[in-house]
Design a protein around this motif. Structure first.
Motif, PDB file in Angstrom:
ATOM      1  N   THR A  46      24.853  11.410  16.159  1.00  0.00           N
ATOM      2  CA  THR A  46      26.014  10.890  15.433  1.00  0.00           C
ATOM      3  C   THR A  46      27.297  11.158  16.204  1.00  0.00           C
ATOM      4  N   TYR A  50      29.928   8.328  17.618  1.00  0.00           N
ATOM      5  CA  TYR A  50      31.298   8.269  17.137  1.00  0.00           C
ATOM      6  C   TYR A  50      32.319   8.682  18.209  1.00  0.00           C
ATOM      7  N   VAL A 124      30.745  13.174  11.473  1.00  0.00           N
ATOM      8  CA  VAL A 124      29.621  14.087  11.672  1.00  0.00           C
ATOM      9  C   VAL A 124      29.492  15.012  10.460  1.00  0.00           C
ATOM     10  N   VAL A 127      27.883  13.161   7.494  1.00  0.00           N
ATOM     11  CA  VAL A 127      26.428  13.019   7.698  1.00  0.00           C
ATOM     12  C   VAL A 127      25.730  14.334   7.412  1.00  0.00           C
ATOM     13  N   LEU A 148      20.655   9.643   8.621  1.00  0.00           N
ATOM     14  CA  LEU A 148      20.577   8.604   9.648  1.00  0.00           C
ATOM     15  C   LEU A 148      21.116   7.280   9.116  1.00  0.00           C
ATOM     16  N   ALA A 151      24.857   7.442   9.192  1.00  0.00           N
ATOM     17  CA  ALA A 151      25.400   7.478  10.550  1.00  0.00           C
ATOM     18  C   ALA A 151      25.440   6.103  11.198  1.00  0.00           C
ATOM     19  N   ALA A 157      30.511   3.598  11.437  1.00  0.00           N
ATOM     20  CA  ALA A 157      30.770   3.734  12.877  1.00  0.00           C
ATOM     21  C   ALA A 157      32.159   3.231  13.235  1.00  0.00           C
ATOM     22  N   THR A 488      21.809  -0.382  13.126  1.00  0.00           N
ATOM     23  CA  THR A 488      22.048   0.440  14.305  1.00  0.00           C
ATOM     24  C   THR A 488      22.609  -0.398  15.445  1.00  0.00           C
TER      25      THR A 488
END
Length: 751
Positions: A46, A50, A124, A127, A148, A151, A157, A488
């Motif tokens: 993560t 980021y 972070v 998450v 996940l 993230a 994002a 993703t």
């Protein structure tokens, strides 16, 4: 058959006491041996997503970056959230998110990294919090899946790599949710109360981050504890009232100071029309967001049927082209798995922490979804990041409960339906980005349907015991890949491209992104704001300016986007921005609230360029910051220490670019939209007479789309007209500048 579920297993009778290092690495004894290592990998991954090439976005939203810079120079600006260290006006939000960035700038100096790294670390942290909360009640695999899923949500994002308040807001809301769930779980009354007080404090800080938006989670928090908390009902009510008091105190102290300090002793409250933070809270940033009646907004009031510049409202609004790819990838799985899991747990104890978690996150999702779907006011795609923690948590929690029931046909059907529907929805969303890896949508659909079939076959076809585990893990792995591959990919695409301006959007460009499903201001190109919704990697900028339309066309510089479906805005004259390389103009005889104004609607191509409303050469505009030349920066920096403001410019984004380039205060006349009544002409003349302002930087932009209090936009125009009639202009690399310390002959005579 009664179904029960527990994430924990019985511990061995005698276990040697592990060392502190072993305990830290191993984690809970009930967790699998791989759990802590998987968490470390999740958090590191993560962080990489980021933080990767974070500086590519430059100042990101210069509006907030300039305020953070001001707060690093002036503690007064820090406290109020002023746009400039001269403390002329605040941003149109409370200052909590600015406090974090301003402290970082004080410590590390002004840079893209010092501004944006705190945002990434907030991601972070969110998450980590979500993973821990889900793992606590549903097991390590569920926690890992939830973390996940959060993230790699594309809009997450985006916002955890950006300097808008939403990053801190999501972190605080997630932390508050975790605290409420710990209160449900706690056995002792004192522990329950402490956790609820913590939740109240975090929500209060969320109010100081983005005002009333944080209250969208309160129904979920209150309902969960009121129905499922351990104490008797009367004590639960008292505890919730105490949490409410903690909320009021943690947010109210700042509000009280701002409201009690005389207006002349503090900066003007940006975004308001009455210089009142409470007016801002319940007006422009409150009820106005729901009704669309936002005085001083960048958009018009709503029209017939609730449609306005921010699109048609309705239950399926968030599934449309503008919003769908931001956050809805896992909504099918969240709804199916969450609903079936609640059914399976229907006979669990009332105080079951697992059921409480499902109720809280489910209510969060439904409440926020409904408000976002039907609000008629300003609504940007990145607002949907507030849905991401709830969606991710429901996926993790629901998957754990339903997997436990996979031996039943209900469990099998839920797993198959969640996987198949999620893959099918991903196919739809990927189809909207036709130029983005066309093969991906077919792979996701194929793997998802095969995984759905695999769940059915595992239930229907006997499998040798030694093969059952392998077959089950293979199907689960395929289901996870099919569900997470597409978001993703969008998240990676988001992290791999710069985003700047006021209206960023995650993922690659989509067909008809703005206008096909929404009729309002957009600017959702891959590289951030600079124009209206992009549809493909073209470079042809076209569209109609609605109503009595004018035409706006031209070729954008670099690898631009194809932009289309510009919303119905009449009476403005538009032209390309300085580096967008476009041409073409249009004007219409619109209503009086849209007076014809020489503007500048600049495009921002993927290879660079600037733009935005009011894009004079080198200048910024309503939604994009100015980019002054070296010569102009040098001019502004001359004798900068002698002035409270080295310059004044209409609009906060316009002023922000000059301020960030010089790191000296620049007054944003009229606030963000140029529609705030700050300063009035008389106030501006007094500042000039006192020698507080050195230069005035001209801009074609005067005000936003919708007028302010009736005089605000006129105030900005009067300031501009007065300067033009009393001072001599000079051209600096295409930017018109007036020296306010040297009146023209005509101006001196009239004075």
């Amino acid at each position: 058959m009664t179904f029960s579920y527990s994430a924990s297993s019985a511990a061995p009778a005698e276990v040697p006491a592990p060392s502190a290092a072993t305990r830290w690495w191993r984690g809970r004894a009930a967790d699998p041996a791989w759990a802590r290592a998987a968490l470390v990998v999740l958090l590191l991954g993560t962080a990489v997503l980021y933080l990767w090439d974070l500086s590519e976005s430059g100042w990101a939203n210069a509006f907030y970056s300039a305020a953070a810079q001001a707060g690093s120079r002036s503690w007064e600006a820090f406290f109020y959230g002023s746009s400039d260290a001269g403390n002329s006006i605040t941003v149109d939000k409370p200052p909590a998110s600015l406090w974090v960035m301003a402290l970082s700038v004080r410590l590390f100096g002004l840079s893209s990294w010092s501004l944006l790294v705190p945002e990434a670390l907030m991601g972070v942290g969110a998450v980590w919090l979500l993973h821990g909360s889900v793992r606590r009640v549903a097991g390590a695999p569920a926690g890992l899946l939830a973390g996940l899923a959060l993230a790699v949500t594309p809009v997450a994002a985006l916002m955890f790599r950006f300097d808008n308040p939403d990053a801190l807001l999501v972190l605080l809301m997630t932390g508050a949710a975790v605290a409420v769930l710990r209160a449900v779980e706690a056995a002792a009354t004192s522990a329950q109360t402490r956790w609820l007080l913590l939740a109240g404090v975090l929500v209060g800080l969320g109010f100081l981050t983005k005002q009333l938006q944080v209250f969208l989670v309160l129904p979920a928090f209150g309902l969960t504890y009121l129905l499922l908390g351990r104490p008797d009902l009367g004590r639960r009510v008292v505890q919730l009232l105490a949490a409410g008091a903690a909320l009021v105190v943690s947010a109210g102290w700042w509000v009280a100071v701002v409201e009690l300090v005389p207006a002349g002793s503090r900066p003007y409250i940006g975004g308001s029309q009455d210089d009142s933070f409470l007016g801002l809270t319940f007006g422009y940033n409150g009820v106005g967001r729901l009704t669309g009646q936002e005085t001083g907004s960048v958009g018009t009031t709503v029209g017939p049927g609730g449609a306005g510049h921010w699109g048609d409202t309705g239950l399926l609004r968030l599934l449309g082209t503008t919003f769908g790819g931001q956050v809805t990838w896992l909504v099918p799985a969240a709804l199916v798995l969450g609903a079936v899991a609640l059914w399976l747990l229907r006979r669990s104890a009332r105080t079951s922490p697992l059921r409480a978690a499902l109720v809280l996150w489910g209510t969060w999702l439904l409440t926020t979804w409904l408000v976002f779907s039907y609000m008629s006011g300003i609504f940007h795609p990145y607002y949907t990041v507030a849905l991401a923690p709830a969606i991710a948590a429901l996926v993790g929690l629901g998957a754990a409960v339903v997997w436990r029931a996979r031996a039943s046909w209900l469990g099998t059907a839920a797993l198959a339906a969640a996987t198949g529907l999620t893959a099918a929805w991903a196919f739809v969303l990927l189809t909207r980005s036709s130029d983005y890896y066309p093969l991906l949508k077919w792979l996701v659909l194929a793997v998802g349907l095969l995984a759905a079939l695999g769940f059915v076959l595992l239930r229907a076809v006997p499998v040798l015991p030694r093969l059952a585990r392998t077959a089950g893990l293979s199907v689960v792995g395929a289901a996870v890949v099919a569900s997470l591959a597409a978001p993703t990919a969008y998240a990676v695409d988001t992290a791999g491209n710069p985003h700047t301006g006021s209206l960023p959007s995650a993922g690659p460009a989509v067909s008809g992104g703005l206008g096909a499903g929404m009729a309002g201001p957009g600017g959702f190109g891959r590289t951030g704001h600079g124009g209206w919704s992009g549809s493909s990697h073209g470079g042809q900028h076209g569209g109609q300016m609605g109503g009595q339309p004018g035409q706006l066309g031209g070729q954008l510089g670099g690898q631009g986007q194809q932009w289309q479906a510009v919303p119905p805005v009449q009476g403005r004259q538009w032209q390309a921005g300085p580096r967008g390389g476009g041409s073409g103009a249009g004007a219409g005889a619109g209503p009086q609230q849209f007076p014809g104004t020489a503007g500048g609607f600049g495009g921002l191509g993927a290879a660079g360029g600037t733009g935005g409303f009011g894009g004079a050469a080198g200048g910024g505009g309503l939604l994009s910051a100015s980019r002054p030349s070296a010569a102009l920066v040098q001019l502004l920096e001359q004798d900068a220490g002698r002035y409270r403001w080295v310059a004044a410019a209409i609009g906060s984004q316009n002023a922000a670019g000059y301020q960030l380039a010089t790191q000296d205060p620049v007054m944003p006349v009229g606030g963000f939209n140029g529609t705030d009544p700050s300063p009035t002409l008389a106030q501006f003349q007094r500042y000039v007479a006192d020698g507080d302002i050195h230069y005035f930087i001209a801009s074609a932009t005067v005000g936003g789309f919708q007028g302010g209090s009736g005089t605000a936009e006129r105030d900005s125009a009067q300031v501009r007209d007065w300067v033009e009639s009393h001072f001599t202009s000079q051209d600096v690399d295409g930017t018109t500048v007036y020296d306010l310390t040297a009146p023209s002959a005509t101006g001196a005579a009239s004075a």
